[in-house]
Design an enzyme around this catalytic site. Structure first.
Site, PDB file in Angstrom:
ATOM      1  N   ASP A  61     -24.357  14.290  54.408  1.00 21.76           N
ATOM      2  CA  ASP A  61     -25.262  13.222  53.982  1.00 21.76           C
ATOM      3  C   ASP A  61     -26.151  12.821  55.149  1.00 21.76           C
ATOM      4  O   ASP A  61     -25.659  12.491  56.225  1.00 21.76           O
ATOM      5  CB  ASP A  61     -24.446  12.013  53.499  1.00 21.76           C
ATOM      6  N   HIS A  70     -35.268   2.637  54.615  1.00 24.67           N
ATOM      7  CA  HIS A  70     -33.854   2.288  54.414  1.00 24.67           C
ATOM      8  C   HIS A  70     -33.189   1.969  55.755  1.00 24.67           C
ATOM      9  O   HIS A  70     -32.518   0.947  55.897  1.00 24.67           O
ATOM     10  CB  HIS A  70     -33.119   3.428  53.713  1.00 24.67           C
ATOM     11  N   GLU A  89     -30.371   8.949  45.970  1.00 23.74           N
ATOM     12  CA  GLU A  89     -30.644  10.071  46.867  1.00 23.74           C
ATOM     13  C   GLU A  89     -30.992  11.306  46.050  1.00 23.74           C
ATOM     14  O   GLU A  89     -30.769  11.366  44.838  1.00 23.74           O
ATOM     15  CB  GLU A  89     -29.397  10.383  47.732  1.00 23.74           C
ATOM     16  N   GLN A 138     -17.044  -0.319  54.347  1.00 26.89           N
ATOM     17  CA  GLN A 138     -17.881   0.342  55.364  1.00 26.89           C
ATOM     18  C   GLN A 138     -18.045  -0.545  56.604  1.00 26.89           C
ATOM     19  O   GLN A 138     -17.916  -0.084  57.743  1.00 26.89           O
ATOM     20  CB  GLN A 138     -19.251   0.630  54.737  1.00 26.89           C
ATOM     21  N   GLU A 140     -26.372   4.528  45.968  1.00 29.15           N
ATOM     22  CA  GLU A 140     -27.432   4.931  46.886  1.00 29.15           C
ATOM     23  C   GLU A 140     -28.262   5.979  46.167  1.00 29.15           C
ATOM     24  O   GLU A 140     -27.747   7.032  45.764  1.00 29.15           O
ATOM     25  CB  GLU A 140     -26.855   5.491  48.194  1.00 29.15           C
ATOM     26  N   ASP A 149     -24.911   8.480  45.931  1.00 29.54           N
ATOM     27  CA  ASP A 149     -23.878   8.447  46.968  1.00 29.54           C
ATOM     28  C   ASP A 149     -23.238   7.054  46.999  1.00 29.54           C
ATOM     29  O   ASP A 149     -23.641   6.187  47.763  1.00 29.54           O
ATOM     30  CB  ASP A 149     -24.542   8.794  48.313  1.00 29.54           C
ATOM     31  N   ARG A 205     -28.420  -5.971  62.337  1.00 27.10           N
ATOM     32  CA  ARG A 205     -28.682  -6.272  63.746  1.00 27.10           C
ATOM     33  C   ARG A 205     -29.869  -7.226  63.827  1.00 27.10           C
ATOM     34  O   ARG A 205     -30.909  -6.880  64.401  1.00 27.10           O
ATOM     35  CB  ARG A 205     -28.987  -4.986  64.532  1.00 27.10           C
ATOM     36  N   TYR A 234     -29.687  10.538  56.591  1.00 30.33           N
ATOM     37  CA  TYR A 234     -30.043   9.111  56.659  1.00 30.33           C
ATOM     38  C   TYR A 234     -31.531   9.097  56.998  1.00 30.33           C
ATOM     39  O   TYR A 234     -31.940   8.619  58.026  1.00 30.33           O
ATOM     40  CB  TYR A 234     -29.183   8.485  57.763  1.00 30.33           C
TER      41      TYR A 234
HETATM   42 CA    CA Z   1     -25.765   8.025  51.661  1.00 32.24          CA
END
Ligand code: CA
Length: 423
Positions: A134, A141, A209, A248, A207, A241, A150, A136
């Site tokens: 997978d 995103h 994708e 997480q 998600e 996903d 953050r 990113y």
């Molecule tokens: Ca993903």
């Protein structure tokens, strides 16, 4: 990539509705179980599926370079392994057989055994997946997630514009559209506490994708150059996903996602080939940080694929919560594959590489509940008095994807999944 085959018959003896995902320009591959229990590779045409195993048995592919029927299988892997010349040949041959002027197939008395309504079939996961990776690759995103998690630091981590960031996922839990998933259980850290608790995830998310399927392997120690990478792709699917955000958040430091991701990912039953996607090739976003030479592309490009996510809560009509596009992704599939193999990792036929959540620039194009509800602070309204921050048991999530240009439509169908309570 070799010259794409895109021989569309002016007319065909099969009528396909103009709004069908499965036009004669598409011819996507899937695998189905037929009413009597046999498996076959199939090709979608409108509401019908063409049984390629029967076509092969009746001698319709005389030039296919194989001694065994590659379509009498419960996955596409044997056919994919035959390689691009065979893929091109089968596509060309199907277009020939479907042409109005060609009587080889249309006059057959047993046509109804070869061309079957899709509603009579059960669709399987189209490929036997050895490995699932997978990525990113959406700047929007990654930047949204960075801003949420953050808030006082940089939204983007310093490596992101140099590396197509990814992780090795879990192949065994990839399931086909229609297969319901149970809410996962795991450890989470309650707000303000230092001691974790165990139980069902409360922040279950989708998600949005797309995934590519590897069509050509490379040996261990060999890498795939970026400008040859597209030649290694067989086709693409929609990919959901699933993610448990609370699990997480507690587990991902320092080695990345684990149980938050490994409980399930859902895939559409149809694989749209790279040949069918060529008319929709378009420019990829300009990369504003120069990448290392192994990631520099001579002909950088991506695909204009429209994406949509609907949520249907129990007894309510479906509501579209997101519209995005594959072309927003900052890193291309060629760069992903070049990077994946640059250290010598051997990719295998049937490996699946997902793109990462595909978010666009506007809030209604964000590809996860995490972003759409901005970490739960802005609930989505599904109906009067019915709101969602994350997904609930009984919700059905449906993702669709299609390309459309000058009256040509090439679609991926859907990946549709119901969420069941924890086991
Ligand atoms: Ca993903």
């Amino acid at each position: 990539m070799s010259t794409p085959v895109f021989l569309v018959p002016e007319t065909s003896w099969i009528a396909v509705s103009p709004d069908s995902d499965f036009s004669l320009n598409n011819l996507p591959y899937g695998v189905a179980r037929f009413p009597k229990g046999e498996f076959s590779v199939v090709v979608a045409i409108g509401d019908y599926a063409l049984n390629l195993s029967r076509l092969y048995k009746r001698g319709y592919f005389p030039e296919l370079n194989t001694e065994k029927n590659p379509f009498r299988k419960s996955s596409l892997n044997a056919f994919i392994r035959l390689g691009r010349p065979s893929w091109t040949y089968v596509r060309r041959r199907l277009l020939e057989l479907l042409d109005l002027k060609n009587t080889e197939l249309q006059k057959r008395k047993d046509l109804s055994k070869i061309l079957v309504p899709q509603s009579l079939l059960t669709f399987l996961l189209p490929v036997e997946i050895s490995n699932y990776t997978d990525f990113y690759s959406s700047l929007e995103h990654a930047s949204n997630v960075g801003k949420m998690f953050r808030p006082d630091g940089d939204a983007m981590l310093p490596n992101w514009k140099h590396i197509p960031v990814g992780y090795h996922g879990r192949a065994s839990s990839v399931v086909v559209s229609g297969y319901p998933i149970h809410r996962p259980k795991g450890q989470t850290l309650p707000e303000g506490s230092e001691v974790p608790v165990f139980g069902p995830s409360r922040l279950l998310d989708f998600e949005l994708e797309m995934a590519f399927i590897v069509g050509k392997s490379n040996a261990l120690g060999e890498s795939v150059p970026v400008d040859k990478a597209e030649d290694h792709l067989f086709g693409m699917t929609i990919f959901n996903d699933w993610s448990a955000r609370d699990i997480q958040k507690w587990e991902y430091v320092p080695l990345g996602p684990f149980l938050a991701k490994n409980f399930a990912s859902s895939m559409s039953p149809w694989v749209v080939t790279m040949d069918a996607l060529q008319p929709f090739r378009t420019e990829a976003p300009v990369q504003d940080v120069e990448v290392l030479p192994y990631l520099r592309e001579k002909n950088r490009g991506t695909y204009d694929i429209k994406l949509q996510v609907d949520i249907q809560a129990a007894e309510l009509p479906a509501v579209t919560v997101c519209r995005s596009n594959f072309k927003y992704l900052y890193w291309t599939m060629a760069q992903q594959l070049a990077h994946h193999t640059v250290g010598g990792c051997n990719m295998q036929v049937g490996d699946v590489c997902a793109s990462g959540t595909i978010s666009g620039p506007s809030p209604d194009s964000y590809g996860s509940m995490l972003e759409l509800s901005w970490k739960g602070s802005k609930p989505l309204m599904l109906a009067e008095g019915v709101e969602r921050r994350f997904l609930q048991d009984g919700d059905v999530v449906e993702m669709r994807a299609y390309c459309e240009k000058e009256g040509i439509r090439v679609g991926f169908g859907a990946v549709r999944t119901e969420i069941l309570p924890s086991k």
